[in-house]
Structure formats: structure tokens, C-alpha cells
Motif scaffolding. Structure first.
Motif, short mmCIF file in Angstrom:
data_model
loop_
_atom_site.label_atom_id
_atom_site.label_comp_id
_atom_site.label_asym_id
_atom_site.label_seq_id
_atom_site.Cartn_x
_atom_site.Cartn_y
_atom_site.Cartn_z
N ASP A 94 34.77 38.78 35.16
CA ASP A 94 34.33 40.07 35.96
C ASP A 94 34.12 39.85 37.35
O ASP A 94 33.05 38.77 37.79
CB ASP A 94 32.82 40.43 35.19
CG ASP A 94 32.22 41.85 35.68
OD1 ASP A 94 33.16 42.57 36.31
OD2 ASP A 94 31.43 42.31 35.52
N LEU A 95 35.26 39.84 38.11
CA LEU A 95 35.11 39.57 39.51
C LEU A 95 34.25 40.51 40.50
O LEU A 95 33.73 40.16 41.69
CB LEU A 95 36.57 39.49 39.93
CG LEU A 95 37.34 38.55 39.29
CD1 LEU A 95 38.71 38.41 40.10
CD2 LEU A 95 36.81 37.00 39.55
N VAL A 99 36.79 45.33 39.61
CA VAL A 99 38.20 44.73 39.62
C VAL A 99 37.62 43.70 38.25
O VAL A 99 36.55 42.86 38.62
CB VAL A 99 38.47 43.98 40.77
CG1 VAL A 99 39.83 42.95 40.34
CG2 VAL A 99 38.85 45.07 41.85
N GLY A 100 38.28 43.55 37.61
CA GLY A 100 38.42 42.41 36.45
C GLY A 100 39.49 41.56 36.56
O GLY A 100 40.48 41.88 37.24
N ALA A 101 39.48 40.34 35.93
CA ALA A 101 40.45 39.25 36.01
C ALA A 101 40.83 38.75 34.64
O ALA A 101 40.00 38.71 33.98
CB ALA A 101 40.18 38.24 36.89
N LEU A 102 42.09 38.67 34.36
CA LEU A 102 42.51 37.76 33.11
C LEU A 102 42.97 36.36 33.68
O LEU A 102 44.11 36.58 34.27
CB LEU A 102 43.51 38.68 32.16
CG LEU A 102 42.94 40.18 32.02
CD1 LEU A 102 44.19 40.83 31.18
CD2 LEU A 102 41.77 39.97 31.11
N ARG A 152 46.99 34.48 37.00
CA ARG A 152 45.59 35.36 37.13
C ARG A 152 46.18 36.95 37.40
O ARG A 152 46.93 37.11 38.22
CB ARG A 152 44.87 35.01 38.39
CG ARG A 152 43.69 35.76 38.67
CD ARG A 152 42.97 35.35 39.72
NE ARG A 152 41.68 34.74 39.46
CZ ARG A 152 40.71 34.60 40.44
NH1 ARG A 152 40.86 34.66 41.71
NH2 ARG A 152 39.54 34.03 39.82
N LEU A 153 45.80 37.65 36.53
CA LEU A 153 45.97 39.18 36.57
C LEU A 153 44.53 39.84 36.90
O LEU A 153 43.62 39.81 36.25
CB LEU A 153 46.60 39.33 35.09
CG LEU A 153 47.81 39.06 34.52
CD1 LEU A 153 48.29 39.59 33.32
CD2 LEU A 153 48.92 39.16 35.80
#
Length: 181
Positions: A94-95, A99-102, A152-153
Motif C-alpha cells: 500500500d504505497l 496507488v497500490g503496488a504489486l 513492480r506494478l
């Protein structure tokens, strides 16, 4: 007439198939056209993965819909789903509130080679999956991960990721582009 779709069928194939698909898609296409085709293939795959992941969550959580799971539980189930199928390790971050990141480690597509660098198939896959989960309006963008062994997505609404992209395009690190939101 209303028909019920059959559950998605999955098969095991060598991971090298991804490199072959990427090489075949590139063919004599321009690089951006190849990226577009790979993302579209991933998007169509994501439609199938959505149903299979939904079944997995319902099985793992005794019939509970993923709409009732907290995000940490959902992302643990998703990570297990992809890992069990040989894709690699998936970790949610959870950035920013928008915006989230995978974070993808040992991700089979990133290691596949063949065609343009990047996890374009996975970008399309996660776009479809996240759009279905959110009811639409989601976008996914691959950004530098900082290490060679990770992908990183970022994901969020398209307009928000557009702002992040503009920051990165002008030379800002990802974290600075996110902080500017």
C-alpha cells in the motif's frame, strides 16, 4: 437463454512457453505494437484468472466472498494462487491512498525473455483482474523496481497513474511522483 460459463480450465505448460509467445508476438511488429498485443493477451487471460481466483478465495475462506475479506487476506490468497501455479511470488504494498503496488519476485514472465523487456502480459492480466475486483476504472503500470530480480506494478485509477507516469517521465523517482499526488 441464460447460460452459465464453465469454470476456467488450466493446464501446466513449460514456463518457456512465455518466451515463445513473446517471440511470436514480436515477429515483425513495431515494439509498441508488440507490447499492446502482449497486454491484450494478458487482459484476456486476466478474465479467466478472475473466476479461478474467486473460486480459490471462496474455497480458502469457507464460502466467503472476497468483497468481505480485508485486503491483507485477499492479497495473501492471491499470492498463494499465483505461487501455486508457478508464476512466482506476489506481494501487495500500500504505497499511497490512491496507488497500490504489486511486487513480483522470481516472476516467470520477467525471466522469460523473448520480445520487449517488461512484464506486459502480467500488466494486462492484473489490469483485467483489478478492474473486475473494483468494478472498472483501474489501470496498471510497470515501473522500475530498483532490483533486477523484481518486477513492480503500480495500480490505481487511470488519471492517478497518469500523474505518476508524468512525474517519472520528467525524471522523478517513483516515490517522489507518488508523494506529489
Amino acid at each position: 437463454m441464460n447460460t452459465i460459463a464453465a469454470p476456467a480450465r488450466f493446464l501446466q505448460v513449460p514456463a518457456s512457453l512465455l518466451a515463445s509467445v513473446r517471440t511470436a508476438v514480436v515477429g515483425d511488429r513495431e515494439p509498441m505494437e508488440a507490447v499492446t498485443v502482449l497486454r491484450q493477451l494478458g487482459y484476456e487471460l486476466g478474465e479467466e484468472v478472475y473466476g479461478a481466483l474467486q473460486e480459490r478465495v471462496q474455497r480458502d475462506f469457507a464460502g466467503v466472498s472476497w468483497a468481505h475479506l480485508d485486503p491483507a487476506e485477499f492479497w495473501r490468497a492471491a499470492a498463494s494462487f499465483f505461487s501455486d501455479r508457478g508464476w512466482g511470488t506476489l506481494e501487495f504494498r500500500d504505497l499511497h491512498p490512491a496507488v497500490g503496488a504489486l511486487e513480483l519476485a522470481g516472476w516467470v514472465e520477467a525471466e522469460a525473455g523473448g520480445g520487449p523487456r517488461g512484464s506486459h502480459l502480467s500488466t494486462g492480466l492484473f489490469t483485467a483482474l483489478l478492474e473486475r475486483l473494483a468494478g472498472g476504472g483501474m489501470a496498471v503500470m510497470e515501473v522500475p523496481s530498483g532490483t533486477a530480480d523484481r518486477t513492480r506494478l503500480l495500480f490505481g485509477r487511470g488519471d492517478v497513474l497518469g500523474q505518476v507516469y508524468e512525474g517519472i517521465r520528467t525524471g522523478q523517482p517513483v516515490e517522489a511522483a507518488l508523494a506529489a499526488l
